[in-house]
Design an enzyme around this catalytic site. Structure first.
Site, mmCIF file in Angstrom:
data_model
loop_
_atom_site.group_PDB
_atom_site.id
_atom_site.type_symbol
_atom_site.label_atom_id
_atom_site.label_comp_id
_atom_site.label_asym_id
_atom_site.label_seq_id
_atom_site.Cartn_x
_atom_site.Cartn_y
_atom_site.Cartn_z
ATOM 1 N N ASP A 126 50.262 23.431 18.416
ATOM 2 C CA ASP A 126 50.119 22.634 17.222
ATOM 3 C C ASP A 126 51.217 21.430 17.258
ATOM 4 O O ASP A 126 50.765 20.346 16.539
ATOM 5 C CB ASP A 126 50.839 23.325 15.752
ATOM 6 C CG ASP A 126 50.399 25.054 15.755
ATOM 7 O OD1 ASP A 126 50.084 25.518 17.101
ATOM 8 O OD2 ASP A 126 50.409 25.572 14.781
ATOM 9 N N ASP A 158 57.501 20.076 12.330
ATOM 10 C CA ASP A 158 56.179 19.617 11.547
ATOM 11 C C ASP A 158 56.478 18.462 10.769
ATOM 12 O O ASP A 158 55.430 17.873 10.029
ATOM 13 C CB ASP A 158 55.850 20.847 10.619
ATOM 14 C CG ASP A 158 55.285 21.847 11.353
ATOM 15 O OD1 ASP A 158 54.228 21.458 12.437
ATOM 16 O OD2 ASP A 158 55.386 23.222 11.154
HETATM 17 N N1 GLY Z 1 50.889 24.731 12.465
HETATM 18 C C1 GLY Z 1 50.609 26.082 11.861
HETATM 19 C C2 GLY Z 1 49.282 26.336 11.735
HETATM 20 O O1 GLY Z 1 48.242 25.913 12.374
HETATM 21 O O2 GLY Z 1 48.944 27.542 11.281
#
Ligand code: GLY
Length: 406
Positions: A184, A119
């Site tokens: 994601d 992330d």
């Molecule tokens: N990237 C984690 C979520 O969307 O909860």
């Protein structure tokens, strides 16, 4: 890099302009656009004021047990609050927001070295990516490239993907995964594309393209909905399993996952002009908007296949991400999607989702969902809902509009 004191937020004038708690809000479509910017100035302004008064640099994520939950820098959502401040600057042109954005962004500098989850792309692009766009400060380029180097350490060439989560860390360690990749992760590619633009080194761009192509190949079903997690064999390549971690079931369509895919392939098209990514975005859009479980206000339930629809929580964050992606598709030539984006924004800006000033932990939107399977953040405000909502608003304003539906 400079650090600025935000004297403005300490003035009483700021508080004086705030609506009283409980005051009725207009839902007239023509007023909504300017009204929502005004509300955002008040709510986010309060948020900053409270933090400034604490004498610390805090990063708000959500509301838990009635209190704002502040997070550490390595939380995956830490870039959204600084990014929100830059969108407030875009929307108001008031330099106080620029100063605040710079201050809270620069606090995240050390994140460029983060390598233990994927992330860093979300975190640095939302903060430093916006800071670079807003200020042109050359120093931010180094942060973006360094963060891209960190993200690139997670690229697994045999599988052709960036590994999202460590297979031996936290709750993920119990799943038996070898190289889990979540949808994601498409959102982290913008950082890599930008790193190549900044540095001239095509390595980052190539990794992003490899990841997008492999995701396109393996994450999607025949109806163009996606799995949340695809686990790869990082030594031999190939898929080991397809599952859902934050959605209802392995074969269900987790709403935010569909949103991340739509947004991620749209960004991949912006940087590559590869028509396959645009086609993919259009197919995802079609899945979302033709789904019988999408409510009339276009704010999805947390999972399109949640078992108790219509008695399931909505996810305003998914709606905000979808609206922002649609506005980008509009600027990429798909003008016909603007009306749908406007309808989503009209819903989110209405009484059902937009919080009354002084409530909701000073977040803008109510009714988002973090992860129901984990029992986390169910029907709460979340910083990324506000971030993508304001990004969408800024994109709409950038197009010259002064109201939704014009
Ligand atoms: N990237 C984690 C979520 O969307 O909860």
């Amino acid at each position: 890099m400079r650090r600025l004191t935000i004297l403005f937020f300490l003035t009483t004038a700021f508080v004086a302009c705030t609506e009283k708690k409980g005051q009725k809000q207009s839902t007239d479509h023509n007023d909504l656009f300017s009204e929502v910017i005004k509300t955002a100035e008040q709510q986010i302004g309060y948020q900053v004021k409270l933090i400034e008064e604490s004498g610390k640099i805090l990063n708000p994520r959500t509301v838990e047990n009635g209190y704002v939950r502040y997070i550490s820098k390595d939380d995956w959502t830490s870039g959204f609050f600084p990014g929100t401040l830059f969108y407030m600057y875009d929307l108001t042109k008031d330099p106080k927001w620029l100063d605040a954005g710079i201050k809270y962004t620069e606090d995240l500098d050390s994140i460029k070295h983060l390598k233990w989850h994927h992330d860093v792309g979300f975190m640095i692009n939302s903060s430093f990516g916006n800071a670079l766009r807003a200020t042109g400060n050359e120093a931010y380029k180094e942060v973006i490239v360094e963060a891209a180097n960190s993200l690139a350490t997670r690229f697994r060439p045999a599988a052709g993907v960036i590994q999202s989560w460590d297979e031996d860390r936290g709750w993920q360690a119990k799943r038996g995964w070898m190289c889990p990749v979540i949808i994601d992760n498409m959102m982290n590619l913008e950082l890599l594309f930008k790193a190549t633009e900044i540095s001239g080194d095509s390595t980052y761009h190539k990794i992003a393209v490899s990841h997008a192509n492999t995701t396109l190949e393996n994450h999607y079903r025949n109806d163009w909905s996606c799995y949340h997690v695809v686990d790869y064999d990082k030594e031999q390549g190939g898929v080991r399993s397809k599952q859902n971690a934050q959605g209802y079931a392995d074969e269900s369509a987790w709403a935010r996952g569909q949103a991340w895919g739509l947004y991620g392939f749209t960004v991949a098209y912006r940087f590559t002009h590869d028509e396959r990514y645009l086609t993919m975005a259009e197919k995802i859009r079609h899945f979302i908007f033709s789904h019988p479980n999408l409510p009339e206000d276009l704010v999805p339930y947390w999972d399109f296949n949640a078992p108790n629809i219509p008695n399931e929580p909505r996810d305003a964050s998914a709606a905000a991400v979808i609206a922002s992606a649609l506005y980008e598709l509009v600027t990429l030539g798909l003008k016909e999607y603007e009306e749908t984006a406007d309808k989503i924004m009209t819903s989110l800006a209405g009484e059902a989702y937009k919080a009354i000033v002084g409530t909701n932990g000073n977040f803008l939107l109510m009714h988002s969902v973090g992860s129901i399977p984990h029992g986390n953040e169910i029907d709460v405000p979340i910083n990324y809902a506000d971030y993508y909502f304001l990004e969408a608003l800024a994109r709409k304003k950038e197009s010259g509009s002064k109201s939704f539906l014009d």
